[in-house]
Design a protein around this motif. Structure first.
Motif, PDB file in Angstrom:
ATOM      1  N   UNK A   5       0.840  -1.194   0.000  1.00  0.00           N
ATOM      2  CA  UNK A   5       0.000   0.000   0.000  1.00  0.00           C
ATOM      3  C   UNK A   5       0.876   1.245   0.000  1.00  0.00           C
ATOM      4  N   UNK A   6       1.933   1.230   0.786  1.00  0.00           N
ATOM      5  CA  UNK A   6       2.861   2.356   0.850  1.00  0.00           C
ATOM      6  C   UNK A   6       3.559   2.573  -0.491  1.00  0.00           C
ATOM      7  N   UNK A   7       3.984   1.483  -1.132  1.00  0.00           N
ATOM      8  CA  UNK A   7       4.629   1.580  -2.444  1.00  0.00           C
ATOM      9  C   UNK A   7       3.662   2.149  -3.485  1.00  0.00           C
ATOM     10  N   UNK A  10       3.057   5.864  -2.819  1.00  0.00           N
ATOM     11  CA  UNK A  10       4.233   6.627  -3.220  1.00  0.00           C
ATOM     12  C   UNK A  10       4.321   6.727  -4.743  1.00  0.00           C
ATOM     13  N   UNK A  11       4.061   5.626  -5.441  1.00  0.00           N
ATOM     14  CA  UNK A  11       4.077   5.614  -6.896  1.00  0.00           C
ATOM     15  C   UNK A  11       3.031   6.585  -7.453  1.00  0.00           C
ATOM     16  N   UNK A  12       1.827   6.550  -6.901  1.00  0.00           N
ATOM     17  CA  UNK A  12       0.757   7.437  -7.343  1.00  0.00           C
ATOM     18  C   UNK A  12       1.128   8.895  -7.104  1.00  0.00           C
ATOM     19  N   UNK A  13       1.721   9.173  -5.971  1.00  0.00           N
ATOM     20  CA  UNK A  13       2.147  10.534  -5.651  1.00  0.00           C
ATOM     21  C   UNK A  13       3.212  11.026  -6.634  1.00  0.00           C
ATOM     22  N   UNK A  14       4.164  10.181  -6.965  1.00  0.00           N
ATOM     23  CA  UNK A  14       5.211  10.540  -7.923  1.00  0.00           C
ATOM     24  C   UNK A  14       4.609  10.792  -9.307  1.00  0.00           C
ATOM     25  N   UNK A  15       3.668   9.958  -9.733  1.00  0.00           N
ATOM     26  CA  UNK A  15       3.025  10.130 -11.032  1.00  0.00           C
ATOM     27  C   UNK A  15       2.250  11.447 -11.077  1.00  0.00           C
ATOM     28  N   UNK A  16       1.504  11.754 -10.025  1.00  0.00           N
ATOM     29  CA  UNK A  16       0.722  12.992  -9.999  1.00  0.00           C
ATOM     30  C   UNK A  16       1.614  14.229  -9.988  1.00  0.00           C
ATOM     31  N   UNK A  17       2.667  14.204  -9.220  1.00  0.00           N
ATOM     32  CA  UNK A  17       3.600  15.338  -9.195  1.00  0.00           C
ATOM     33  C   UNK A  17       4.288  15.471 -10.548  1.00  0.00           C
ATOM     34  N   UNK A  18       4.688  14.364 -11.147  1.00  0.00           N
ATOM     35  CA  UNK A  18       5.312  14.391 -12.468  1.00  0.00           C
ATOM     36  C   UNK A  18       4.373  14.950 -13.509  1.00  0.00           C
TER      37      UNK A  18
END
Length: 146
Positions: A5-7, A10-18
């Motif tokens: 869930x944490x991974x 984190x992946x979703x957060x990186x994609x949205x910021x990108x």
């Protein structure tokens, strides 16, 4: 389980910021106005111009020039410029309109603060939530009347 869930979070957060970084720095790749918000109206340019005149009569405070509807050409020569005005924010709203055979394109381009001369481009200088707010405001005040 918690690690997965944490991974994923984190992946979703990186994609949205990108996505947000790319959207603000690259924008679109088409034409002279890559950051403009675009609508297509199933009306002719003549109909849109008539509706603009009616809107100016009903609500002259929405226009920078309250007495005369001015449709100047943009630098490309393809688009007509309409400068709307939001008096509560003292901002000029630059909108471009172009007629085609069966429809008209409307582009919400920029916001210029008359006090500070700051120009903010739609879809570039606003975050996602501010963009949605500006789009809804433009649609309710102006676009619905075209």
């Amino acid at each position: 389980m918690l690690k997965t869930v944490l991974k994923n979070t984190l992946f979703l957060l990186v994609v949205l910021i990108g996505y947000e970084v790319i959207r603000r720095n690259v924008g679109g790749f088409a034409g002279s106005y890559p950051f403009a918000e675009t609508w297509t109206l199933n009306k002719s340019m003549v109909d849109v111009e008539e509706n603009l005149k009616i809107l100016q009569q009903k609500n002259p405070d929405l226009f920078l020039d309250k007495h005369e509807l001015k449709l100047d050409n943009d630098p490309t020569g393809y688009w007509k410029i309409v400068n709307f005005y939001y008096p509560e924010r003292n901002e000029i709203i630059k909108v471009l309109i172009r007629g085609f055979e069966n429809n008209c394109k409307v582009l919400l381009l920029s916001f210029e603060n008359k006090n500070t001369a700051t120009i903010r481009l739609m879809n570039k200088d606003f975050n996602w939530f501010e963009n949605r707010k500006e789009i809804k405001l433009f649609e309710s005040r102006i676009l619905e009347n075209l």
